[in-house]
Motif scaffolding. Structure first.
Motif, PDB file in Angstrom:
ATOM      1  N   VAL A 189      12.705  19.511  -2.433  1.00 35.71           N
ATOM      2  CA  VAL A 189      13.526  18.527  -3.105  1.00 35.71           C
ATOM      3  C   VAL A 189      13.237  17.139  -2.536  1.00 35.71           C
ATOM      4  O   VAL A 189      12.466  16.987  -1.356  1.00 35.71           O
ATOM      5  N   MET A 190      13.710  15.991  -2.986  1.00 36.95           N
ATOM      6  CA  MET A 190      13.289  14.659  -2.854  1.00 36.95           C
ATOM      7  C   MET A 190      13.909  14.424  -1.495  1.00 36.95           C
ATOM      8  O   MET A 190      12.846  13.884  -0.438  1.00 36.95           O
ATOM      9  N   TYR A 191      15.036  14.564  -1.152  1.00 36.13           N
ATOM     10  CA  TYR A 191      15.201  14.356   0.357  1.00 36.13           C
ATOM     11  C   TYR A 191      14.745  15.052   1.376  1.00 36.13           C
ATOM     12  O   TYR A 191      14.807  14.690   2.597  1.00 36.13           O
ATOM     13  N   LEU A 192      14.570  16.305   1.105  1.00 31.96           N
ATOM     14  CA  LEU A 192      14.043  17.325   2.120  1.00 31.96           C
ATOM     15  C   LEU A 192      12.623  16.672   2.534  1.00 31.96           C
ATOM     16  O   LEU A 192      12.066  16.590   3.770  1.00 31.96           O
TER      17      LEU A 192
ATOM     18  N   PHE B 256       5.426  13.977  -3.662  1.00 32.36           N
ATOM     19  CA  PHE B 256       6.333  13.431  -3.795  1.00 32.36           C
ATOM     20  C   PHE B 256       7.153  13.558  -5.201  1.00 32.36           C
ATOM     21  O   PHE B 256       8.369  13.993  -5.531  1.00 32.36           O
ATOM     22  N   TRP B 257       6.274  13.570  -6.163  1.00 35.64           N
ATOM     23  CA  TRP B 257       6.661  13.671  -7.447  1.00 35.64           C
ATOM     24  C   TRP B 257       7.170  15.032  -7.978  1.00 35.64           C
ATOM     25  O   TRP B 257       8.190  15.360  -8.983  1.00 35.64           O
TER      26      TRP B 257
ATOM     27  N   ASP C 204       0.798  -1.207  -0.031  1.00 39.38           N
ATOM     28  CA  ASP C 204       0.030   0.081   0.007  1.00 39.38           C
ATOM     29  C   ASP C 204       0.867   1.280   0.074  1.00 39.38           C
ATOM     30  O   ASP C 204       0.522   2.249  -0.613  1.00 39.38           O
ATOM     31  N   ASN C 205       2.064   1.236   0.868  1.00 44.35           N
ATOM     32  CA  ASN C 205       2.851   2.492   0.745  1.00 44.35           C
ATOM     33  C   ASN C 205       3.383   2.809  -0.724  1.00 44.35           C
ATOM     34  O   ASN C 205       3.507   4.195  -1.008  1.00 44.35           O
ATOM     35  N   PHE C 206       3.751   1.762  -1.436  1.00 49.74           N
ATOM     36  CA  PHE C 206       4.240   2.025  -2.729  1.00 49.74           C
ATOM     37  C   PHE C 206       3.052   2.276  -3.725  1.00 49.74           C
ATOM     38  O   PHE C 206       3.347   3.273  -4.781  1.00 49.74           O
ATOM     39  N   SER C 207       1.664   1.775  -3.630  1.00 53.08           N
ATOM     40  CA  SER C 207       0.750   2.361  -4.461  1.00 53.08           C
ATOM     41  C   SER C 207       0.508   3.900  -4.134  1.00 53.08           C
ATOM     42  O   SER C 207       0.155   4.842  -4.690  1.00 53.08           O
ATOM     43  N   ARG C 208       0.412   4.303  -2.513  1.00 49.80           N
ATOM     44  CA  ARG C 208       0.314   5.496  -2.289  1.00 49.80           C
ATOM     45  C   ARG C 208       1.427   6.397  -2.746  1.00 49.80           C
ATOM     46  O   ARG C 208       1.291   7.615  -3.285  1.00 49.80           O
TER      47      ARG C 208
ATOM     48  N   LEU D 109       6.825   7.143   9.450  1.00 52.81           N
ATOM     49  CA  LEU D 109       7.912   6.386   9.326  1.00 52.81           C
ATOM     50  C   LEU D 109       7.775   5.479   8.286  1.00 52.81           C
ATOM     51  O   LEU D 109       8.774   4.910   7.568  1.00 52.81           O
ATOM     52  N   GLY D 110       6.670   4.551   8.283  1.00 59.02           N
ATOM     53  CA  GLY D 110       6.401   3.428   7.371  1.00 59.02           C
ATOM     54  C   GLY D 110       6.605   3.882   5.886  1.00 59.02           C
ATOM     55  O   GLY D 110       7.213   3.658   5.091  1.00 59.02           O
ATOM     56  N   TYR D 111       5.751   4.756   5.596  1.00 63.98           N
ATOM     57  CA  TYR D 111       5.537   5.644   4.244  1.00 63.98           C
ATOM     58  C   TYR D 111       7.138   6.117   3.770  1.00 63.98           C
ATOM     59  O   TYR D 111       7.326   6.411   2.639  1.00 63.98           O
ATOM     60  N   GLY D 112       7.620   6.795   4.877  1.00 64.78           N
ATOM     61  CA  GLY D 112       8.882   7.419   4.708  1.00 64.78           C
ATOM     62  C   GLY D 112       9.738   6.403   4.113  1.00 64.78           C
ATOM     63  O   GLY D 112      10.783   6.627   3.276  1.00 64.78           O
ATOM     64  N   SER D 113       9.794   5.152   4.790  1.00 69.28           N
ATOM     65  CA  SER D 113      10.579   4.247   4.187  1.00 69.28           C
ATOM     66  C   SER D 113      10.600   3.928   2.747  1.00 69.28           C
ATOM     67  O   SER D 113      11.507   3.628   2.226  1.00 69.28           O
ATOM     68  N   ALA D 114       9.342   3.739   2.489  1.00 73.48           N
ATOM     69  CA  ALA D 114       8.809   3.524   0.811  1.00 73.48           C
ATOM     70  C   ALA D 114       9.824   4.479   0.074  1.00 73.48           C
ATOM     71  O   ALA D 114      10.202   4.427  -0.866  1.00 73.48           O
ATOM     72  N   VAL D 115       9.244   5.835   0.748  1.00 78.18           N
ATOM     73  CA  VAL D 115      10.099   7.038  -0.202  1.00 78.18           C
ATOM     74  C   VAL D 115      11.395   7.064  -0.223  1.00 78.18           C
ATOM     75  O   VAL D 115      12.211   7.313  -1.250  1.00 78.18           O
ATOM     76  N   GLY D 116      12.035   6.739   1.071  1.00 79.23           N
ATOM     77  CA  GLY D 116      13.645   6.460   0.861  1.00 79.23           C
ATOM     78  C   GLY D 116      14.135   5.351  -0.005  1.00 79.23           C
ATOM     79  O   GLY D 116      15.087   5.473  -0.720  1.00 79.23           O
ATOM     80  N   PHE D 117      13.344   4.355   0.137  1.00 81.37           N
ATOM     81  CA  PHE D 117      13.638   3.227  -0.920  1.00 81.37           C
ATOM     82  C   PHE D 117      13.623   3.582  -2.502  1.00 81.37           C
ATOM     83  O   PHE D 117      14.540   3.674  -3.228  1.00 81.37           O
ATOM     84  N   ALA D 118      12.416   4.302  -2.960  1.00 77.22           N
ATOM     85  CA  ALA D 118      12.386   4.978  -4.198  1.00 77.22           C
ATOM     86  C   ALA D 118      13.403   6.099  -4.378  1.00 77.22           C
ATOM     87  O   ALA D 118      13.956   6.211  -5.560  1.00 77.22           O
ATOM     88  N   SER D 119      13.666   6.822  -3.493  1.00 76.74           N
ATOM     89  CA  SER D 119      14.676   7.944  -3.736  1.00 76.74           C
ATOM     90  C   SER D 119      16.148   7.243  -3.989  1.00 76.74           C
ATOM     91  O   SER D 119      16.583   7.629  -4.864  1.00 76.74           O
TER      92      SER D 119
END
Length: 299
Positions: A245-248, A64-65, A53-57, A267-277
């Motif tokens: 920016v992405m990492y901010l 993010f984009w 679900d975090n990646f779908s979000r 934190l859960g969604y942030g982990s997915a964003v960190g992985f995508a980044s």
């Protein structure tokens, strides 16, 4: 054979502290974060498994984009200004210039100063109401009214200029080290053959500098895509997300920020964003390595 085993045991013994530190401070936090990509977890309370679900979000997350787009603008502007300026300063300082060592120290100084301190100084310099830049421009009659350097129209340009100022000295030293490794005999032979300074630079300096330039550009790309510290201090990603920016954006998801921000701690969604980044930065770096692979074979 006994000597080799003894030597191997001694080497392993010396590596144990490094292995423990790497596993504790590098590998374990990475695994811990990767695990929470699949959880709905705010950093406190119960973690609820949500699968993908975090990646779908993430795919539907406009903030993010937008931050990814801003990251490319920021990184592109910084690279276009930093790399040519660094190379130009390195070429100038590589010549017989009086006070060259002093100038190297001056240009390198921003690298050793805290990014937070630099950012606070530049925040005041570009302040719209009483900043030094506006005061100077108005005294020289170049503008009739203060420019809003931190407003929606100019904020990205301002943070790019600050980033360039902080990075030029570092890359200049790397280019300078590469220039000083080029044999002087080549320049002397070319001069005897009648080659002018421009031809010597184009036919000798640039090809011989290619392996160093490949490494410098790679470091600059990674640093530009991951850079956010100065932006966080100067604009906090604003106004209206123009410098987000992405990492901010990732930082805001992992750690609480000022009130009023549209981004809340997750934190859960942030982990997915960190992985995508990380995938985006790694993909661009890998693509650059593929496109620039011939540069390492020039010299």
């Amino acid at each position: 054979m006994e000597f080799k085993w003894k030597r191997l045991g001694e080497n392993t013994l010396f590596l144990i502290p490094s292995i423990i530190l790497t596993a504790t401070l590098g590998i374990y936090p990475l695994i811990w974060m990767l695990r929470y990509m699949f959880y709905d977890y705010a950093g406190y309370g119960e973690a609820l498994f949500v699968g993908l679900d975090n990646f779908s979000r993430l795919l539907r997350d406009e903030l993010f984009w937008e931050s990814v787009g801003n990251t490319f603008i920021f990184a592109g502007g910084k690279l276009l200004l930093t790399l040519p300026l660094s190379l130009l300063l390195a070429v100038i300082l590589n010549g017989r210039l009086r006070g060259g060592n002093l100038l190297r120290g001056i240009y390198f100084m921003p690298t050793v100063i805290s990014t937070a301190v630099i950012s606070v100084v530049f925040y005041n310099i570009f302040n719209s109401y009483n900043g030094m830049v506006n005061t100077l421009l108005m005294k020289l009659h170049l503008v009739s009214q203060p420019i809003d350097w931190l407003g929606p129209k100019h904020a990205m340009l301002t943070v790019i200029l600050v980033a360039v100022w902080g990075a030029v000295g570092n890359y200049m030293l790397l280019f300078l080290a590469g220039l000083q490794s080029i044999p002087q005999d080549l320049y002397e032979s070319a001069a005897i053959d009648g080659a002018n300074a421009g031809r010597r630079f184009w036919n000798i300096t640039l090809p011989m500098l290619a392996p160093v330039a490949q490494m410098v550009i790679m470091l600059a790309i990674i640093a530009s895509l991951k850079g956010y510290e100065s932006i966080m201090v100067i604009t906090e990603g604003g106004p209206i997300g123009k410098t987000e920016v992405m990492y901010l954006y990732l930082y805001k998801l992992l750690f609480p920020v000022s009130t009023g921000s549209p981004v809340v701690q997750q934190l859960g969604y942030g982990s997915a964003v960190g992985f995508a980044s990380a995938i985006i930065v790694g993909g661009i770096t890998g693509l650059y390595f593929f496109l620039s692979r011939k540069m390492s074979k020039v010299y």
